[in-house]
Design an enzyme around this catalytic site. Sequence first.
Site, PDB file in Angstrom:
ATOM      1  N   SER A   1       0.481  -1.053  -0.130  1.00 35.71           N
ATOM      2  CA  SER A   1       0.296   0.437  -0.026  1.00 35.71           C
ATOM      3  C   SER A   1       1.012   0.638  -0.070  1.00 35.71           C
ATOM      4  O   SER A   1       1.874   1.025   0.442  1.00 35.71           O
ATOM      5  CB  SER A   1      -0.669   0.354   1.353  1.00 35.71           C
TER       6      SER A   1
ATOM      7  N   TYR B   1      -0.124  -0.913  10.423  1.00 34.33           N
ATOM      8  CA  TYR B   1      -0.522  -1.068   8.306  1.00 34.33           C
ATOM      9  C   TYR B   1       0.267  -0.668   7.813  1.00 34.33           C
ATOM     10  O   TYR B   1       1.097  -1.883   6.491  1.00 34.33           O
ATOM     11  CB  TYR B   1      -2.085  -0.779   8.164  1.00 34.33           C
TER      12      TYR B   1
END
Length: 292
Positions: free
Chosen positions: A161, A174
């Site tokens: 990401s 994350y």
Amino acid sequence: MASARAQQIAAHLNCPKGMLHGQVAIITGSGQGIGAETARLFANEGAKVVVSDIDGAKASQVAEEIKKNGGSAIAIPGDMLDDNYINELVKKSADFGSGKIHIIVNNAGYTWDGVIHKTTDKQWDTILALHNTQPFKLVRAAAPYFRVKDGEPRSIVNVSSTSGLHGNAGQANYALAKAGVVGLTKTIAKEWGPAFGVRANTVAFGHIATRLTAAKEEGAFVTTPDGQKVALGIPQAQKAGREAGKDAFKDIPLGRPGTATEAAGAVLALASPLMSSYITGQTLSVTGGRNM
Ligand SMILES: NC(=O)c1ccc[n+]([C@@H]2O[C@H](COP(=O)([O-])OP(=O)(O)OC[C@H]3O[C@@H](n4cnc5c(N)ncnc54)[C@H](O)[C@@H]3O)[C@@H](O)[C@H]2O)c1
């Protein structure tokens, strides 16, 4: 004069039956979203697709649809956070693939956001396990099917990401995990490339329209192994603020979020020998140009 290896690859570049014809592909988290679209695109290109997801009903639905459309697929549902499932996934996939596995797409995942000073150990540990430890264990369990010299292509695509490449407020867990994906990918490329020709690449997605980026108020959630519900999505107020008016998506040169199908197309490109047989260890940003 081309090497024997280059000649074998050339044979796979002639692909009238599809770019992934005959290749057995495990796609984790393929019950919906980007994973489901990847499963469909892979099947359209002749892959035998293993639909892996914690949501058994959705996994079965994706596999059934693929079969109805003339493709080859099997649903092997289970929780990536469960080590037993990972071993079962590899075994059943190899059985489905008559002893072969060619592609793994490590895609399953979700976000469990919190600002640094409020993030709990459980939030931290779960997200690192889901995006790093368990994909590593899957790759390790599948090693006997990748460390082979049968002249057939092997490729791993790991999903990262922009949060992993650039950081993101509220996503320390994350961001770390998705940064870790990049290092794991490069290590696979360096360990398994020279002798076995295995390619490994990362796709780093920006804003892709799935339930992860939908309004939190829509109510999507996942359940952790000990039964805790984690709400998915972005709070409506934050989302509306970001997307309001003429400035919506102004930081994205293409001016809009990507679709799950567009995201899956990038995974297909990296998995396909036709598109990427000499590409390994790379991170492809799929962001509509954001953060270029
Ligand atoms: N949507 C985005 O904007 C975006 C951006 C960057 C990265 N990503 C990454 O892309 C990947 C796919 O996300 P998506 O947007 O398609 O989300 P999604 O929620 O639509 O799909 C993810 C799938 O993973 C499955 N899953 C979650 N936890 C699992 C587990 N423990 N075991 C097995 N399956 C599990 C879910 O059931 C779901 O079907 C994720 O790794 C995500 O972090 C998404």
